[in-house]
Structures are given as C-alpha cells and as structure tokens.
Design a protein around this motif. Sequence first.
Motif, PDB file in Angstrom:
ATOM      1  N   SER A 130       0.845  -1.190   0.000  1.00 25.68           N
ATOM      2  CA  SER A 130       0.000   0.000   0.000  1.00 25.68           C
ATOM      3  C   SER A 130       0.881   1.241   0.000  1.00 25.68           C
ATOM      4  CB  SER A 130      -0.923   0.008   1.229  1.00 25.68           C
ATOM      5  OG  SER A 130      -1.729   1.166   1.216  1.00 25.68           O
ATOM      6  N   LEU A 411      -7.527  -4.799  -8.682  1.00 24.43           N
ATOM      7  CA  LEU A 411      -8.514  -3.971  -7.978  1.00 24.43           C
ATOM      8  C   LEU A 411      -8.536  -2.552  -8.526  1.00 24.43           C
ATOM      9  CD1 LEU A 411      -7.912  -5.152  -4.306  1.00 24.43           C
ATOM     10  CD2 LEU A 411      -9.934  -5.602  -5.706  1.00 24.43           C
ATOM     11  N   ARG A 415     -11.675  -0.816 -10.658  1.00 23.93           N
ATOM     12  CA  ARG A 415     -12.285   0.474 -10.312  1.00 23.93           C
ATOM     13  C   ARG A 415     -12.283   1.408 -11.519  1.00 23.93           C
ATOM     14  NH1 ARG A 415     -10.693   5.081 -10.178  1.00 23.93           N
ATOM     15  NH2 ARG A 415      -8.522   4.418 -10.472  1.00 23.93           N
ATOM     16  N   GLN A 469     -24.470   4.429   1.169  1.00 23.07           N
ATOM     17  CA  GLN A 469     -23.234   3.847   1.686  1.00 23.07           C
ATOM     18  C   GLN A 469     -22.059   4.776   1.422  1.00 23.07           C
ATOM     19  OE1 GLN A 469     -22.594  -0.090   0.164  1.00 23.07           O
ATOM     20  NE2 GLN A 469     -24.391  -0.972   1.158  1.00 23.07           N
ATOM     21  N   PHE A 472     -16.058   3.572   1.161  1.00 24.45           N
ATOM     22  CA  PHE A 472     -15.438   2.300   1.517  1.00 24.45           C
ATOM     23  C   PHE A 472     -16.430   1.152   1.380  1.00 24.45           C
ATOM     24  CE2 PHE A 472     -14.759  -1.013   4.710  1.00 24.45           C
ATOM     25  CZ  PHE A 472     -13.506  -1.485   4.315  1.00 24.45           C
ATOM     26  N   HIS A 473     -17.615   1.308   1.937  1.00 27.89           N
ATOM     27  CA  HIS A 473     -18.592   0.224   1.908  1.00 27.89           C
ATOM     28  C   HIS A 473     -19.200   0.039   0.515  1.00 27.89           C
ATOM     29  CE1 HIS A 473     -18.382   0.849   6.314  1.00 27.89           C
ATOM     30  NE2 HIS A 473     -18.502  -0.457   6.313  1.00 27.89           N
ATOM     31  N   GLN A 474     -19.213   1.091  -0.289  1.00 28.12           N
ATOM     32  CA  GLN A 474     -19.646   0.922  -1.676  1.00 28.12           C
ATOM     33  C   GLN A 474     -18.771  -0.101  -2.396  1.00 28.12           C
ATOM     34  OE1 GLN A 474     -19.898   4.598  -3.913  1.00 28.12           O
ATOM     35  NE2 GLN A 474     -20.877   5.662  -2.185  1.00 28.12           N
ATOM     36  N   TRP A 475     -17.464  -0.033  -2.092  1.00 27.34           N
ATOM     37  CA  TRP A 475     -16.515  -0.861  -2.829  1.00 27.34           C
ATOM     38  C   TRP A 475     -16.169  -2.164  -2.132  1.00 27.34           C
ATOM     39  CZ3 TRP A 475     -14.986  -0.960  -7.636  1.00 27.34           C
ATOM     40  CH2 TRP A 475     -15.164   0.183  -8.429  1.00 27.34           C
ATOM     41  N   ASP A 476     -16.216  -2.192  -0.813  1.00 26.65           N
ATOM     42  CA  ASP A 476     -15.621  -3.325  -0.102  1.00 26.65           C
ATOM     43  C   ASP A 476     -16.221  -4.665  -0.530  1.00 26.65           C
ATOM     44  OD1 ASP A 476     -13.810  -4.390   1.808  1.00 26.65           O
ATOM     45  OD2 ASP A 476     -15.474  -4.648   3.217  1.00 26.65           O
ATOM     46  N   ASN A 477     -17.551  -4.765  -0.528  1.00 24.41           N
ATOM     47  CA  ASN A 477     -18.179  -6.037  -0.902  1.00 24.41           C
ATOM     48  C   ASN A 477     -18.118  -6.306  -2.401  1.00 24.41           C
ATOM     49  OD1 ASN A 477     -18.839  -6.717   1.705  1.00 24.41           O
ATOM     50  ND2 ASN A 477     -20.914  -5.871   1.600  1.00 24.41           N
ATOM     51  N   ARG A 478     -17.716  -5.304  -3.161  1.00 22.75           N
ATOM     52  CA  ARG A 478     -17.708  -5.459  -4.617  1.00 22.75           C
ATOM     53  C   ARG A 478     -16.302  -5.607  -5.197  1.00 22.75           C
ATOM     54  NH1 ARG A 478     -21.273  -2.477  -2.296  1.00 22.75           N
ATOM     55  NH2 ARG A 478     -23.463  -2.994  -2.680  1.00 22.75           N
ATOM     56  N   LEU A 479     -15.314  -5.651  -4.310  1.00 19.65           N
ATOM     57  CA  LEU A 479     -13.939  -5.803  -4.789  1.00 19.65           C
ATOM     58  C   LEU A 479     -13.713  -7.128  -5.519  1.00 19.65           C
ATOM     59  CD1 LEU A 479     -11.894  -4.189  -1.859  1.00 19.65           C
ATOM     60  CD2 LEU A 479     -12.450  -3.212  -4.092  1.00 19.65           C
TER      61      LEU A 479
END
Length: 593
Positions: A130, A411, A415, A469, A472-479
């Motif tokens: 990171s 990832l 995006r 959302q 972070f939560h928009q993307w987290d489950n969709r990664l």
Amino acid sequence: MNAISALVHTDPGRAETAAVFGHELFRHREGLTHRQHCELTYQRMRLLNERLPAASALLEKPRTLLTALETAAVVSPSLFLAMTIHYCLSANAVAEFGRGRADLAPYVAELDSMASIGTLVVTEIGHGNSHLAIRTQARLDRETGEFVLHTPDPDARKFMSNNGLPGVPKIGVVYARLLDGDTDHGIFPFVLRLRGPDGTPPGIRIDALPETTDLPLDYAVVEFTHARIPRHSLLHDSAVLDADGVLTDPLGPQLRLKRSLTVRENAWLASAAALASVARAAAGLALRHAGVRISRSRFSAERPVLGFRPQQQALFGALAETYALTCLVNRAKQAWTEPGGDDPLWTPGAALGRTLGLAKAAATATAGRVTTTCAVRSGAHGMFAVNRLAGYRGLAHMLNPAAGDGRLIELDAGRALAEGEHYTPPSVARPAGFEPADPATVRALAAWRERRLHEQLTGDLALARRRGQDLFHQWDNRLPLACRLAEAHIRRLELDCFAAAVEAVPDRRARAALEPLLAWHALARVEADLAWYVAEGVVTAEQAAALPTGFHRLCEELLPVLPELAGALELPGAVLDSPIAGTGYGEVYRELP
C-alpha cells in the motif's frame, strides 16, 4: 526462422542479444551458499554490462533490453530480477525524473558502469504494497539545503529491496514523503548511496532478510535515522525546488504519487515478458521430457508418457496458455516500443499503463499454473534446481507482489473500468451460444462476459450509492467483482491477441498447425468460467457436457504438429543443458559436479 517461430519471437535482434548469455558463467552451478549465489548474480550482471549497452543507452533501446531480460529469466530468474530492478526501476527513475540534470551525472555514470548496482526502495514492512501509506520522511533542512531521511517507527522500515550483500556497492532510489515544516508535498523518489565497498553511510542501517530458496537475492530491511542526503538527491521531475527551498509542484501530492510510480510500467512489461519466456521454457522442457520418459499401463506396452491422454491434456493445455500469453505480451511490447494506432488500450497513456499492469498480473497467474503443471508432470525431476522448473515457479511467485501486487493491480483496474476511465465495455449482443470448434464464438462469449460483469459492477455501485453507503462500503463487498471484471478484460484481450496473431500468419501450413492450439485455449477459457456461462444461459448443459470430447479431438489434431509447435519455442542453450531436456537424462545426472 519459420512462421511459427516468427509469431513467438518478434525481436529481429533476438539471436544476437541472446548470444551474450553463452559464456560459461551462465551455466548452472551446484552447491552454492546463499551468499555465493547472490555474488554470482552480480558477477553475471557485470559480465553482461560489458557485452550490452550501458543502462542509460539500453533504456533508449527497449526491444534489446526486453530481449536481454527475457533471456536472463530463463537462464537465471535471480539475474532477471536484479537486472530489472537496476535497469527498469532504478536507472529508469533517475533518467525519467532527473532528465537533463547535470548534477546527477555521477549517479548515472556509476549505474552505467555498474560500479554500483541500482536498487528500488519503496515498500515498507508494516504496510505491504500500500504505497499510499508510505511513512518514510524526507524533511527539508532550510538552513543547509539538505534533506533529512528518517524512519519514524519500525513499521516504516523499507522491506525487500536487494541491498543486503556486504561489499557490493548500491545506489538506491528511495521513495519518501517530502516534508517542509508542516507542509506535506507527497511522495517523491530520492537517489542516494545506500552501500559502499566498506559499508553504509551514517544514518543508514541495512539488515539482511532470511534466505529464500524460491528466488535467492540479497533481500534486506533498510532503516534511516536522521540520515542527511544532498539537495540534488531529490528527483523532483516537473516540480521546482528554488534557491530558497520553496517547492512548487504542478501536480500536487495525490497526482505526484501516481507520477512517481509510473516507472513501474517498465517493470510490469519486463515482468510479463519474462514470465512468458519462462512459461515457454517450462513447456518446452516438460514436452521434451514427456516425449522420452517411458512408462506403461496395464493396458499397453511401454511408451513415452506423452502417449497417455492425461499427460497430453495437461501439457497441451500448458502449451496453449503459453502461446496465448506470448501473443498478449508481444502485443504489449509492440505498443511500448512502436507507439501508434488509435486504440487507447494499446497506445501510450493511462489506458496502456492499465493494460501493462493487467498483463503482468495475468502473466504471473499463467506462468504460475504453467510452471507448476510442467514441474508436476515431470515427476520428481521437476524438483531439482538443475532442471530449472522450480526456479521458474519461484519467479512466478516472486513477481506477483513485485512492483505492485497483482491483486492490487486488478482492484485498481476494476475500479477504473467501472468508472469508465479511458474505457468503453465491449459492444456485443448476447451470444446465441457457441461452437466448440470455432474460437470466434468463444471470443464473443468473452466479450459478453466482460460487458455483463461491467454492467453488474456499475449497477451494484449505483445501488450502494442510492442506499447512502460511504465510499469504503460501496466498494468493499464489490472488490471481488472488480477483480473478475479486470481479469475478464485482460483475458478477452489475450484471446483476441492470440486469434489475431494466428490469423496474420502468412504460411497456410503453419496457420493450420496453430489453429487447434488456439481452439484449445478458447475452450479452456470457457471451461474456466463454465458455471458463470451456464448460469447466464449462453452455454447449455449439453454444450458443457461436450467440452471433454472437444479436448480429446484437439489432442488428436495437435499430436502430429507438436514437434513444430514445441520447436518454435527455441530454448536457449543454457536451458538445453538441463538433464530433462535430452534423451539420456539418467547419464547426465552422473556427470553433474
């Protein structure tokens, strides 16, 4: 060079460049300690430096550089890694971000002569790959004009750079956060001497990391304690540091980090090319060995193991993946070395950078599968270092996190694809089905899969936003879905590149030999995502059940042309010295030192 070899090897100067690896120093060595192995790697680098253009010149000849790196990978994976860091990352960073600066000439001269080896010092031990979280500080001292390089805590120590071997001078390009008082200007690269013949400069501590058998090199942890470095160490690129110590950066901190990391694109392409090269070497070695290794079953007399269908399916699959990856990488090399055209995915810019990153990520996955398959299908012979397959697997493992982790690349690409950055999803109608014998219908399936995954990801994100959302939560489950989209995108490009390369072969006989290999790869891509295609209703249960029959048919078509397809891989002489490359491999073991 025949037509199939011309499809695989696209550099007209390849033979001349590869010939520099014919020296005795590049032969396999038994019984080396870890330190001796590292020392041998740098001896080999310096010998090559005498026979190839210097780093600054070689960067201006990318075809020659890529060919040298590809050959190095199959001769010695550790050599490839050290060369890539020296040329593509360290020397390239100095050239790219210090262009036209006379005060950097001493560093350039040392890197050119290899009086010092170049390294790249980016990743920090507490934050993985990171790079957004880099904490190493380079604080401007207004009174002296120097920078003070400092590691603020143990988690910020630099991890995994090849600086651990005493007595080997190293010049490092260190990525640090430029601080001026309370102002954070973002991440910049700094060039400085990390190790001289007699040790490290004041304020720099280097601790060797434990040994690794996968890809031996002198990996280390580097720590800075208020180390003073000269003003000219800053590779400021388009930013300006004036005489009063005031920095003006037209990019700003966020874009500066992105710009500072663009040197990775050279390494991404080099890594993809090297992985395609070791996949070819692994497939060539395994097929040679399978053709002379004798076995028998309860139902037949003695025959080579390649005469059995399970061995054919495993190794023909590896060969098809290798050819497909090679065609993708060759297209990437063409885009990098001969820029032109109107397709943004293959012309210089952000889209090409994304394509190169995904090609590297795909290459690590493909080379990992191919080299593992070839090692396992070579039996116990696959575990011995002299037969090279273990080293090739180690390279695939190491290059996954190197210069940007493959999963993080996917990832980030997923995006960007979802947000339409230099990208439009394929415009394709829902396929009515597919014909196993026609790769064109599989290409339509691949384009449809990419389009549908894009629709699903963008639709899910839109729903998440409507539900309020946070980002972070928009993307987290969709990664995971973003990764699948990115992989579908590069695998669709790979299939298109393979098909285009086969269609462009002028010799009809050579094209006919390649067509069943293309068909095999197309079927394998359907098989890899079969559950999804069936769920989408574009592949029927009957078609799914018929896939094994299709592979059996292709085995029969490939057997007569296999010598031509395998021969076109053209393994270097050093690889052909491996015991399993010949017929009398049992006797060769007796002759090893």
